[in-house]
Design a protein around this motif. Structure first.
Motif, PDB file in Angstrom:
ATOM      1  N   PRO A  87      12.482   0.997  -0.647  1.00  0.00           N
ATOM      2  CA  PRO A  87      11.608   0.504   0.350  1.00  0.00           C
ATOM      3  C   PRO A  87      10.224   0.910   0.188  1.00  0.00           C
ATOM      4  O   PRO A  87       9.172   0.204   0.279  1.00  0.00           O
ATOM      5  CB  PRO A  87      12.209   0.971   1.693  1.00  0.00           C
ATOM      6  N   LEU A  88       9.949   2.025  -0.446  1.00  0.00           N
ATOM      7  CA  LEU A  88       8.449   2.523  -0.614  1.00  0.00           C
ATOM      8  C   LEU A  88       7.699   1.839  -1.738  1.00  0.00           C
ATOM      9  O   LEU A  88       6.718   1.376  -1.820  1.00  0.00           O
ATOM     10  CB  LEU A  88       8.411   4.073  -0.948  1.00  0.00           C
ATOM     11  N   LYS A  90       8.522  -1.244  -2.466  1.00  0.00           N
ATOM     12  CA  LYS A  90       8.318  -2.585  -2.054  1.00  0.00           C
ATOM     13  C   LYS A  90       7.220  -2.718  -1.138  1.00  0.00           C
ATOM     14  O   LYS A  90       6.707  -3.466  -1.158  1.00  0.00           O
ATOM     15  CB  LYS A  90       9.772  -3.086  -1.170  1.00  0.00           C
ATOM     16  N   HIS A  91       7.068  -1.400  -0.454  1.00  0.00           N
ATOM     17  CA  HIS A  91       6.032  -1.401   0.491  1.00  0.00           C
ATOM     18  C   HIS A  91       4.636  -1.403  -0.295  1.00  0.00           C
ATOM     19  O   HIS A  91       3.720  -2.296   0.111  1.00  0.00           O
ATOM     20  CB  HIS A  91       5.910  -0.124   1.224  1.00  0.00           C
ATOM     21  N   ASP A  92       4.461  -0.661  -1.232  1.00  0.00           N
ATOM     22  CA  ASP A  92       3.169  -0.724  -2.058  1.00  0.00           C
ATOM     23  C   ASP A  92       2.839  -2.236  -2.626  1.00  0.00           C
ATOM     24  O   ASP A  92       1.896  -2.568  -2.679  1.00  0.00           O
ATOM     25  CB  ASP A  92       3.395   0.371  -3.262  1.00  0.00           C
ATOM     26  N   GLU A 123      14.732  -3.612   7.097  1.00  0.00           N
ATOM     27  CA  GLU A 123      13.967  -2.519   6.875  1.00  0.00           C
ATOM     28  C   GLU A 123      12.467  -3.014   6.469  1.00  0.00           C
ATOM     29  O   GLU A 123      11.467  -2.709   6.693  1.00  0.00           O
ATOM     30  CB  GLU A 123      14.396  -1.277   6.166  1.00  0.00           C
ATOM     31  N   THR A 124      12.691  -3.988   5.333  1.00  0.00           N
ATOM     32  CA  THR A 124      11.525  -4.621   4.746  1.00  0.00           C
ATOM     33  C   THR A 124      10.911  -5.570   5.610  1.00  0.00           C
ATOM     34  O   THR A 124       9.514  -5.604   5.616  1.00  0.00           O
ATOM     35  CB  THR A 124      11.765  -5.105   3.557  1.00  0.00           C
ATOM     36  N   LYS A 125      11.603  -6.117   6.574  1.00  0.00           N
ATOM     37  CA  LYS A 125      10.999  -6.780   7.411  1.00  0.00           C
ATOM     38  C   LYS A 125       9.994  -6.167   8.439  1.00  0.00           C
ATOM     39  O   LYS A 125       9.001  -6.599   8.961  1.00  0.00           O
ATOM     40  CB  LYS A 125      12.401  -7.699   8.219  1.00  0.00           C
ATOM     41  N   SER A 126      10.695  -5.026   9.030  1.00  0.00           N
ATOM     42  CA  SER A 126       9.806  -4.213  10.041  1.00  0.00           C
ATOM     43  C   SER A 126       8.548  -3.689   9.385  1.00  0.00           C
ATOM     44  O   SER A 126       7.608  -3.557   9.838  1.00  0.00           O
ATOM     45  CB  SER A 126      10.715  -2.823  10.338  1.00  0.00           C
ATOM     46  N   ASP A 127       8.843  -3.370   7.983  1.00  0.00           N
ATOM     47  CA  ASP A 127       7.596  -2.716   7.142  1.00  0.00           C
ATOM     48  C   ASP A 127       6.598  -3.853   7.185  1.00  0.00           C
ATOM     49  O   ASP A 127       5.344  -3.592   7.082  1.00  0.00           O
ATOM     50  CB  ASP A 127       8.054  -2.235   5.919  1.00  0.00           C
ATOM     51  N   ARG A 130       4.984  -3.891  10.331  1.00  0.00           N
ATOM     52  CA  ARG A 130       4.115  -2.736  10.692  1.00  0.00           C
ATOM     53  C   ARG A 130       2.624  -2.453   9.831  1.00  0.00           C
ATOM     54  O   ARG A 130       1.699  -2.137  10.006  1.00  0.00           O
ATOM     55  CB  ARG A 130       4.635  -1.159  10.482  1.00  0.00           C
ATOM     56  N   SER A 131       2.777  -3.238   8.402  1.00  0.00           N
ATOM     57  CA  SER A 131       1.902  -3.358   7.518  1.00  0.00           C
ATOM     58  C   SER A 131       0.568  -4.104   7.794  1.00  0.00           C
ATOM     59  O   SER A 131      -0.084  -4.176   6.705  1.00  0.00           O
ATOM     60  CB  SER A 131       2.518  -3.180   6.120  1.00  0.00           C
TER      61      SER A 131
END
Length: 406
Positions: A87-88, A90-92, A123-127, A130-131
């Protein structure tokens, strides 16, 4: 998954299972490029935007073997804990895509990559939310919509492909507020009118989620006028998919029940005509929704006149009585009661008798509860027009005493 870019279909960004190559030399997943050419009727290569004269597709066996070999290596590789959680990573990647979105000339590709990440899970949807993903995508949707070129419009369609994945409930107030502003809603409404089949489904899904929050449709109606109803009715009529058609009916109800002025626009857009024509071939759920809409529209003089003027109006409503469901019968009686009260022309009364409405209403006297509102309306109609109907042989003569008429 660190997948080689060439293994992914440029349309869906998913790993290909049946890659085929078209005349421009680009490979696609077969079902995706077939939909592009034969469902959306496009005559360009989605990647290069070159016009294509031949729609021939050549199976890319070499690429397929490479993908299969790569998958086998992955399966054979022992699972090891990565130094950085997925997830991290993918976040970046997602944040870098947001940052480059405004200046990137490849907005369609960027939006597809963002969507692929959002689709990975909750999880990625919430991220994404949030991002600042909603702000970035909605901002691009508004800015690109002012451009008239095809690529900009396609980027807007891709934006809806992301936004329709979000919950858009009042619990997520920030996302809801961003999307429900006038400019984004106007863009979504226009895509609903002019977009591809897939984009129109995204648009109607977003509208349905927003409708459940008690959204005020009046500003959008003032901006779009009857065009909004025409696009909704087109979805119902075209039947792109059952969900899209059903969602369009639900949004119709939300708009019409909240504003009586909107009903005149719906009638002007041809709502009564389309609903009457589709009603005989619709399933139970759709029939009930259509009858509910017709009932709302018949509360206005224009709606009642539209029913009377339509050659199938009275026959189709008559047919629904005792044939679809209890709810459909109640709605059908209410519609006929409205028409009989305000437009009891000789033709209307003859059609009610000819197409079985009167016979079914007599049956309802025995089936309905003693004090039901449906039975009361049936009695009112029979008493009001008994003298016209009893001249015909099919009208039960013994009902005269029951109704108290001479």
């Amino acid at each position: 998954m660190n997948c080689p870019p060439d293994f992914r279909c440029p349309i869906s960004m998913e790993i290909m299972k049946d890659p085929v190559t078209i005349v421009t030399g680009v490979s696609y997943e077969r079902k995706n490029i077939e939909k592009w050419f034969f469902v959306y009727n496009k005559k360009t290569c989605p990647t290069t935007m070159q016009c294509v004269e031949s729609f021939d597709m050549t199976p890319n066996h070499t690429l397929k073997r490479l993908i299969l070999a790569w998958k086998e290596i992955l399966l054979a590789r022992p699972s090891t804990s990565s130094s950085m959680p997925q997830p991290l990573i993918k976040h970046d990647e997602m944040v870098s895509l947001f940052t480059a979105l405004e200046s990137s000339p490849f907005k369609v590709s960027s939006m597809k990559k963002i969507r692929a990440i959002v689709e990975l899970g909750d999880e990625t949807k919430s991220d994404f939310i949030r991002s600042g993903g909603v702000e970035a995508v909605v901002g691009m949707l508004i800015n690109q919509f002012d451009n008239s070129d095809f690529v900009s419009f396609q980027a807007c369609e891709e934006a809806l492909g992301i936004l329709h994945l979000l919950p858009l409930s009042k619990q997520d107030e920030k996302s809801f507020q961003l999307i429900s502003k006038p400019d984004p809603m106007r863009s979504i409404a226009i895509i609903l009118q002019r977009g591809s089949a897939e984009a129109r489904f995204y648009a109607i899904t977003i509208f349905r989620k927003i409708a459940k929050t008690g959204f005020n449709w009046n500003p959008l109606l003032e901006d779009q006028g009857i065009d909004l109803f025409k696009s909704l009715l087109e979805l119902v009529y075209d039947g792109i998919c059952n969900k899209a058609s059903s969602y369009a009916l639900e949004i119709h109800f939300e708009i019409l029940s909240s504003s009586k002025k909107s009903r005149l626009k719906a009638i002007e857009a041809g709502a009564i005509c389309i609903l009457i024509e589709l009603l005989p071939d619709s399933n139970r759920s759709k029939s009930e929704k259509m009858l509910l809409l017709i009932k709302l529209l018949c509360e206005s003089p224009e709606g009642r006149m539209a029913i009377v003027d339509h050659s199938l109006g009275i026959p189709v409503i008559s047919k629904t009585l005792l044939q679809v469901s209890n709810l459909a019968t109640k709605l059908g009686v209410k519609i006929l009661w409205q028409v009989c009260n305000f437009h009891p022309t000789e033709r209307v009364l003859e059609e009610m008798l000819m197409y079985g409405a009167v016979k079914k209403m007599v049956t309802l006297l025995h089936l309905e509860g003693r004090l039901s509102s449906t039975k009361k309306k049936v009695l009112e109609m029979l008493k009001m027009h008994c003298n016209s109907w009893r001249r015909h042989q099919c009208f039960p003569c013994d009902l005269k005493d029951y109704l108290g008429v001479k």
